[in-house]
Design a protein around this motif. Structure first.
Motif, mmCIF file in Angstrom:
data_model
loop_
_atom_site.group_PDB
_atom_site.id
_atom_site.type_symbol
_atom_site.label_atom_id
_atom_site.label_comp_id
_atom_site.label_asym_id
_atom_site.label_seq_id
_atom_site.Cartn_x
_atom_site.Cartn_y
_atom_site.Cartn_z
ATOM 1 N N ALA A 14 0.843 -0.930 -0.013
ATOM 2 C CA ALA A 14 0.002 0.315 0.243
ATOM 3 C C ALA A 14 1.139 1.277 0.205
ATOM 4 N N GLY A 15 0.147 2.032 -0.906
ATOM 5 C CA GLY A 15 1.414 3.497 -1.012
ATOM 6 C C GLY A 15 2.308 3.360 -2.440
ATOM 7 N N GLY A 16 2.433 1.833 -2.551
ATOM 8 C CA GLY A 16 3.501 1.443 -3.841
ATOM 9 C C GLY A 16 2.632 2.603 -4.859
ATOM 10 N N SER A 62 -12.885 6.803 -7.203
ATOM 11 C CA SER A 62 -11.967 6.006 -7.249
ATOM 12 C C SER A 62 -10.423 5.947 -7.382
ATOM 13 N N VAL A 63 -10.237 6.385 -8.458
ATOM 14 C CA VAL A 63 -8.983 6.398 -8.866
ATOM 15 C C VAL A 63 -8.640 8.118 -9.192
ATOM 16 N N LYS A 64 -9.189 9.157 -9.493
ATOM 17 C CA LYS A 64 -8.567 10.134 -9.806
ATOM 18 C C LYS A 64 -7.360 10.928 -8.969
ATOM 19 N N LYS A 86 -4.330 1.102 -2.924
ATOM 20 C CA LYS A 86 -4.797 1.275 -1.755
ATOM 21 C C LYS A 86 -5.103 -0.402 -2.124
ATOM 22 N N ARG A 87 -5.002 -1.202 -0.385
ATOM 23 C CA ARG A 87 -5.988 -2.498 -0.804
ATOM 24 C C ARG A 87 -6.504 -2.379 -1.688
ATOM 25 N N GLU A 88 -7.692 -1.600 -1.876
ATOM 26 C CA GLU A 88 -9.234 -1.830 -2.263
ATOM 27 C C GLU A 88 -8.688 -1.713 -4.055
ATOM 28 N N ASP A 89 -8.065 -1.274 -4.125
ATOM 29 C CA ASP A 89 -7.494 -1.028 -6.092
ATOM 30 C C ASP A 89 -6.825 -2.322 -6.048
ATOM 31 N N THR A 90 -6.651 -3.961 -5.312
ATOM 32 C CA THR A 90 -6.921 -4.860 -6.066
ATOM 33 C C THR A 90 -7.516 -5.805 -7.155
#
Length: 125
Positions: A14-16, A62-64, A86-90
């Motif tokens: 996360a954060g990467g 959500s990604v903007k 974020k973890r939610e981007d998985t």
């Protein structure tokens, strides 16, 4: 036919950051609108980002501000630069190509005529 091949997925913290690539072949790439959709575990397909044949860009809320879509027509490639992950981007991320170039709704899956196989992005805590 048009073939789309995605690459660049993997495991990040996360954060990467991660950059996805989608290479198209078999048709004139410069005339395509391109998009990224994703499907997270337990969720439906979700629009992520799109870029028109002329370079206009569109992003899901959500990604903007975190993701950037771009294209290199000379390389027949569209990119998705993902920052502050974020973890939610998985999710499994899919590349789509739209060749009709009319009445285009960037966030509608049905607009796209060709799809890649998907590439897995996993964001760890």
């Amino acid at each position: 036919q048009v073939q789309l091949v995605e690459s660049g997925g993997g495991l990040v913290q996360a954060g990467g950051s991660l950059r996805l690539s989608c290479v198209a072949s078999g048709r004139t790439f410069s005339n395509f609108a391109m998009a990224w959709f994703r499907q997270a575990p337990g969720n439906e397909y979700e629009f992520v980002a799109a870029i028109s044949w002329s370079g206009g860009t569109y992003y899901a809320d959500s990604v903007k501000g975190r993701f950037t879509i771009s294209r290199d027509n000379a390389k027949n490639t569209v990119y998705l630069q993902m920052n502050s992950l974020k973890r939610e981007d998985t999710a499994v991320y899919y590349c789509g190509a739209e060749v009709k170039d009319s009445s285009w709704y960037p966030d509608h899956r049905s607009e796209y005529d060709y799809w890649g196989q998907g590439t897995q992005v996993t964001v760890s805590p």
